[in-house]
Design a protein around this motif. Structure first.
Motif, short mmCIF file in Angstrom:
data_model
loop_
_atom_site.label_atom_id
_atom_site.label_comp_id
_atom_site.label_asym_id
_atom_site.label_seq_id
_atom_site.Cartn_x
_atom_site.Cartn_y
_atom_site.Cartn_z
N GLY A 278 10.28 -93.02 21.22
CA GLY A 278 9.37 -92.10 20.54
C GLY A 278 8.19 -92.74 19.88
O GLY A 278 7.75 -92.28 18.84
N GLU A 279 7.59 -93.81 20.50
CA GLU A 279 6.53 -94.51 19.81
C GLU A 279 5.16 -94.22 20.40
O GLU A 279 4.17 -94.80 19.97
N GLN A 288 8.12 -91.48 12.92
CA GLN A 288 8.37 -92.37 14.05
C GLN A 288 7.58 -93.67 13.87
O GLN A 288 6.67 -93.76 13.05
N THR A 328 15.73 -90.13 11.71
CA THR A 328 14.80 -90.64 10.70
C THR A 328 15.51 -91.47 9.63
O THR A 328 14.88 -91.94 8.70
#
Length: 389
Positions: A278-279, A288, A328
């Protein structure tokens, strides 16, 4: 009427000139302020790397192969530390012999080492050459090599003028690097710089008699390539500590066990860097990790930094909405804050922030003001993951 027209034209020209002058002044002021901001930012970045000014390098300086191998052993292509327990201390320095003599005496200038650095280990690296081909076979297969610290300027006093630091047996007909521990001498030199009279190497047979120096030869700084020159390698700790290092498991069995070994591959393609889950920008608005590349060439530091050319520090961005998901990695405090924020009993309660929650260190291999190669490890330089806090 003509005079009025001339006067009006003069006023218009004067106003235009003033406008142009004001524009130039504003442009100059903006550029000056921008340059001041850049200078201040670079100065602050130098402080992060423990420096007041960038090293002044004259000409191209090539670090010893040992330092290149050491860097490749402890760091990956971006300089990120492979294992925080792999390196003794956080600084390694190499020094070439300043005497450059053909005799077995050596002296090293340690003026670039800060007095606050703790000396952990000091090693004398000597490259042993093969005996000359025209010499007859020696009846001894081993010889004893002893390294002494010279205590005074006079070399005649063999009992009071030197102190034994290290001694061991080495094969007469071998060749390659021989390493001797001389920590005691370097520590005394750091306490009293004037006591640094150098080192003296003595080679003897097993019976204690002097060995012909044509039989046992070490490369000198005068007649041999830099890759074989006598070298002092200093492992130190500058006193910096990291919570990251303290929390790392010291029993990790995947760590490399020795330093250094064979040179490691060093691919330079930035496209090989993995951004992790997810970058990619815009995939999600949730908290992120995103790329943040620090380019040393763009900053103007490529002249003294050997490796890496830059590194990915990463950054954290995104929201931490309720309910906070496990991805998270929210703290209990962040979870409570998020809940209170959603209930809105108090106007000033904000949502938790997306921040780095795990860091790793990087390594720089650079040339200092004295022309010496330095490998330094800096803690908490790469955001390994992000979380809501």
């Amino acid at each position: 009427m003509m005079m009025f027209v001339i006067s009006f034209a003069a006023l218009v020209c004067a106003a235009a000139a003033r406008s142009s002058l004001n524009y130039l002044e504003n442009q100059f002021t903006a550029e000056s302020e921008s340059e001041d901001v850049r200078s201040a930012a670079i100065k602050r970045l130098l402080e992060v790397f423990g420096m007041e000014d960038p090293p002044a390098i004259h000409g191209h300086k090539q670090p010893p192969q040992y330092m290149l191998d050491l860097y490749n052993t402890v760091a990956d292509v971006d300089g990120v530390t492979k294992d925080p327990y792999l390196l003794e201390g956080n600084t390694v320095r190499s020094f070439f012999d300043k005497l450059r003599s053909e005799q077995v005496e050596y002296r090293f200038n340690l003026s670039t080492v800060a007095r606050t650095e703790k000396i952990l280990t000091a090693e004398l690296h000597l490259f042993k050459l093969r005996p000359q081909a025209n010499l007859t076979f020696h009846r001894h297969h081993l010889c004893q090599v002893s390294v002494y610290q010279l205590l005074g300027s006079s070399r005649n006093d063999t009992t009071q003028g030197k102190r034994l630091l290290s001694s061991r047996l080495i094969p007469v007909h071998s060749s390659g690097w021989e390493v001797f521990t001389i920590t005691q001498a370097v520590r005394s030199w750091m306490v009293d710089e004037g006591s640094n009279q150098g080192l003296h190497v003595v080679v003897q047979t097993l019976g204690g008699s002097q060995v012909d120096m044509k039989m046992i030869r070490f490369a000198s700084g005068r007649n041999h390539h830099q890759s074989k020159q006598p070298m002092l390698v200093l492992f130190t700790d500058d006193g910096r500590r990291s919570a990251t290092l303290e929390s790392t498991d010291p029993n990790n069995t995947t760590a490399t066990s020795s330093l250094p070994q064979a040179p490691m591959s060093n691919p330079s393609s930035r496209s090989a860097r993995s951004l992790g889950y997810g970058e990619e920008e815009g995939v999600s608005s949730a908290c992120q990790r995103l790329p943040l590349y620090v380019d040393f060439e763009e900053i103007g530091w490529s002249g003294w930094i050997v490796s890496p050319r830059g590194y990915n520090a990463y950054r954290c961005k995104g929201s931490c909405p309720l309910p906070l998901c496990k991805n998270t990695r929210p703290t209990n405090h962040a979870t409570v804050q998020s809940i209170i924020n959603s209930l809105k009993p108090m106007k000033d309660i904000e949502t938790p922030c997306c921040v780095p929650d795990k860091f790793s260190s990087i390594n720089l291999l650079y040339i200092d003001d004295g022309g010496n190669a330095v490998l330094k490890q800096y803690n908490d330089m790469v955001a390994e993951s992000c979380g809501c806090q």
